[in-house]
Design a protein around this motif. Structure first.
Motif, PDB file in Angstrom:
ATOM      1  N   GLU A  17     -13.191  -1.469  12.848  1.00 29.61           N
ATOM      2  CA  GLU A  17     -13.778  -0.972  11.803  1.00 29.61           C
ATOM      3  C   GLU A  17     -13.096   0.803  10.986  1.00 29.61           C
ATOM      4  N   VAL A  18     -12.274   1.206  11.742  1.00 33.49           N
ATOM      5  CA  VAL A  18     -11.873   2.516  11.635  1.00 33.49           C
ATOM      6  C   VAL A  18     -10.273   1.557  11.000  1.00 33.49           C
ATOM      7  N   GLY A  19      -9.767   0.266  11.685  1.00 31.26           N
ATOM      8  CA  GLY A  19      -8.463   0.182  10.886  1.00 31.26           C
ATOM      9  C   GLY A  19      -8.708  -0.502   9.272  1.00 31.26           C
ATOM     10  N   GLU A  20     -10.665  -1.477   9.069  1.00 29.04           N
ATOM     11  CA  GLU A  20     -11.004  -1.609   7.718  1.00 29.04           C
ATOM     12  C   GLU A  20     -10.556  -0.391   7.043  1.00 29.04           C
ATOM     13  N   VAL A  21     -10.846   0.313   7.405  1.00 31.54           N
ATOM     14  CA  VAL A  21     -11.013   1.971   6.332  1.00 31.54           C
ATOM     15  C   VAL A  21      -9.435   2.251   6.212  1.00 31.54           C
ATOM     16  N   GLY A  22      -8.539   1.972   7.310  1.00 30.26           N
ATOM     17  CA  GLY A  22      -7.556   1.895   7.030  1.00 30.26           C
ATOM     18  C   GLY A  22      -6.199   1.180   6.304  1.00 30.26           C
ATOM     19  N   ALA A  23      -6.884   0.030   6.651  1.00 32.97           N
ATOM     20  CA  ALA A  23      -6.055  -0.597   5.313  1.00 32.97           C
ATOM     21  C   ALA A  23      -6.832  -0.499   4.201  1.00 32.97           C
ATOM     22  N   ALA A  24      -8.211  -0.349   3.643  1.00 35.27           N
ATOM     23  CA  ALA A  24      -8.635   0.086   2.125  1.00 35.27           C
ATOM     24  C   ALA A  24      -7.690   1.482   1.789  1.00 35.27           C
ATOM     25  N   VAL A  25      -7.531   2.124   2.681  1.00 32.44           N
ATOM     26  CA  VAL A  25      -6.861   3.743   2.009  1.00 32.44           C
ATOM     27  C   VAL A  25      -5.015   2.652   1.315  1.00 32.44           C
ATOM     28  N   VAL A  26      -4.820   2.370   2.232  1.00 37.24           N
ATOM     29  CA  VAL A  26      -3.426   1.299   1.654  1.00 37.24           C
ATOM     30  C   VAL A  26      -3.901   1.338   0.460  1.00 37.24           C
ATOM     31  N   GLY A  27      -4.818   0.559   0.904  1.00 36.05           N
ATOM     32  CA  GLY A  27      -5.449  -0.463  -0.443  1.00 36.05           C
ATOM     33  C   GLY A  27      -5.031   0.065  -2.100  1.00 36.05           C
ATOM     34  N   VAL A  28      -6.138   1.130  -1.305  1.00 34.90           N
ATOM     35  CA  VAL A  28      -6.481   2.433  -2.866  1.00 34.90           C
ATOM     36  C   VAL A  28      -5.468   2.773  -3.739  1.00 34.90           C
ATOM     37  N   THR A  29      -3.999   3.379  -2.265  1.00 37.17           N
ATOM     38  CA  THR A  29      -3.289   3.856  -2.838  1.00 37.17           C
ATOM     39  C   THR A  29      -2.109   3.145  -2.979  1.00 37.17           C
ATOM     40  N   GLY A  30      -2.507   1.612  -2.742  1.00 38.46           N
ATOM     41  CA  GLY A  30      -0.864   0.926  -3.666  1.00 38.46           C
ATOM     42  C   GLY A  30       0.135   1.072  -2.199  1.00 38.46           C
ATOM     43  N   GLN A  31       0.054   1.560  -1.420  1.00 38.74           N
ATOM     44  CA  GLN A  31       1.163   1.754  -0.705  1.00 38.74           C
ATOM     45  C   GLN A  31       1.929   0.176   0.006  1.00 38.74           C
ATOM     46  N   ASN A  32       1.424  -0.553  -0.214  1.00 37.50           N
ATOM     47  CA  ASN A  32       2.121  -2.281   0.164  1.00 37.50           C
ATOM     48  C   ASN A  32       2.216  -2.675  -0.990  1.00 37.50           C
ATOM     49  N   PRO A  33       3.536  -2.588  -1.256  1.00 36.42           N
ATOM     50  CA  PRO A  33       4.423  -2.561  -2.599  1.00 36.42           C
ATOM     51  C   PRO A  33       4.280  -4.736  -2.875  1.00 36.42           C
ATOM     52  N   ARG A  34       3.688  -5.085  -1.450  1.00 31.64           N
ATOM     53  CA  ARG A  34       3.688  -6.493  -1.771  1.00 31.64           C
ATOM     54  C   ARG A  34       2.862  -7.155  -2.494  1.00 31.64           C
ATOM     55  N   LYS A  35       1.636  -6.118  -1.892  1.00 32.29           N
ATOM     56  CA  LYS A  35       0.254  -6.172  -2.249  1.00 32.29           C
ATOM     57  C   LYS A  35       0.084  -5.407  -3.788  1.00 32.29           C
ATOM     58  N   GLY A  36      -0.131  -3.839  -3.433  1.00 29.27           N
ATOM     59  CA  GLY A  36       0.123  -2.875  -5.231  1.00 29.27           C
ATOM     60  C   GLY A  36      -1.293  -2.530  -4.593  1.00 29.27           C
ATOM     61  N   VAL A  37      -2.060  -2.124  -5.341  1.00 27.95           N
ATOM     62  CA  VAL A  37      -4.127  -1.276  -5.310  1.00 27.95           C
ATOM     63  C   VAL A  37      -4.507  -2.751  -5.298  1.00 27.95           C
ATOM     64  N   THR A  38      -5.091  -2.763  -3.490  1.00 28.54           N
ATOM     65  CA  THR A  38      -6.588  -3.784  -3.303  1.00 28.54           C
ATOM     66  C   THR A  38      -7.495  -3.042  -3.483  1.00 28.54           C
ATOM     67  N   HIS A  39      -7.689  -2.159  -3.259  1.00 32.03           N
ATOM     68  CA  HIS A  39      -8.635  -1.231  -3.131  1.00 32.03           C
ATOM     69  C   HIS A  39      -9.509  -0.356  -4.460  1.00 32.03           C
ATOM     70  N   THR A  40     -10.708   0.255  -3.532  1.00 29.39           N
ATOM     71  CA  THR A  40     -11.377   1.343  -4.787  1.00 29.39           C
ATOM     72  C   THR A  40     -10.992   2.462  -4.175  1.00 29.39           C
ATOM     73  N   TRP A  41     -11.844   3.765  -3.990  1.00 33.02           N
ATOM     74  CA  TRP A  41     -12.122   4.596  -3.261  1.00 33.02           C
ATOM     75  C   TRP A  41     -14.002   4.193  -2.952  1.00 33.02           C
ATOM     76  N   GLU A  42     -14.451   3.319  -3.679  1.00 31.17           N
ATOM     77  CA  GLU A  42     -16.117   3.496  -3.363  1.00 31.17           C
ATOM     78  C   GLU A  42     -15.312   2.060  -1.856  1.00 31.17           C
ATOM     79  N   ASP A  43     -14.679   1.502  -2.118  1.00 31.52           N
ATOM     80  CA  ASP A  43     -14.178  -0.175  -0.833  1.00 31.52           C
ATOM     81  C   ASP A  43     -14.391   0.779   0.575  1.00 31.52           C
ATOM     82  N   VAL A  44     -13.165   2.143   0.401  1.00 29.59           N
ATOM     83  CA  VAL A  44     -13.080   3.529   1.302  1.00 29.59           C
ATOM     84  C   VAL A  44     -14.597   3.971   2.497  1.00 29.59           C
ATOM     85  N   GLN A  45     -15.403   4.515   0.951  1.00 34.23           N
ATOM     86  CA  GLN A  45     -16.511   4.811   1.340  1.00 34.23           C
ATOM     87  C   GLN A  45     -17.439   3.544   2.197  1.00 34.23           C
TER      88      GLN A  45
END
Length: 109
Positions: free
Chosen positions: A38-66
């Motif tokens: 579950e902590v890993g999923e938080v990390g993935a959501a943060v990466v997704g909301v900030t677009g830190q994976n250039p291949r994927k771009g923005v994939t999540h919202t802060w609501e997803d992180v919550q």
């Protein structure tokens, strides 16, 4: 903490226990390890909301992180309840300890 939360946790643990094909020892360990997932999923959501994976771009919202943070809390409460039938009291005692420690630290400043 709202007693409804602990009622829900008790129901989840009872359901998981009924459905489990594992020994109680294995189940206990896996419920604790579930926190890492579950902590890993938080990390993935943060990466997704900030677009830190250039291949994927923005994939999540802060609501997803919550939501993922809530899943961490649920998993932790289930793991705690799996370890002890007195989970609510253990949690309350620990919260009181943390509150006392944090207010003592503020008084020293």
């Amino acid at each position: 903490m709202d007693s409804r939360i602990w009622e829900s946790v008790d129901q989840l643990v009872a359901w998981l226990d009924r459905e489990s094909k594992l020994s109680p020892q294995e189940e206990r360990l896996l419920r604790i390890l579930k926190l890492s997932e579950e902590v890993g999923e938080v990390g993935a959501a943060v990466v997704g909301v900030t677009g830190q994976n250039p291949r994927k771009g923005v994939t999540h919202t802060w609501e997803d992180v919550q939501h993922e943070l809530c899943d961490v809390v649920f998993s932790a409460l289930v793991a705690l309840r799996t370890l002890t039938p007195d989970a609510a009291q253990v949690f309350a005692d620990r919260l009181a300890y943390v509150e006392q420690r944090s207010t003592a630290g503020r008084r020293e400043q």
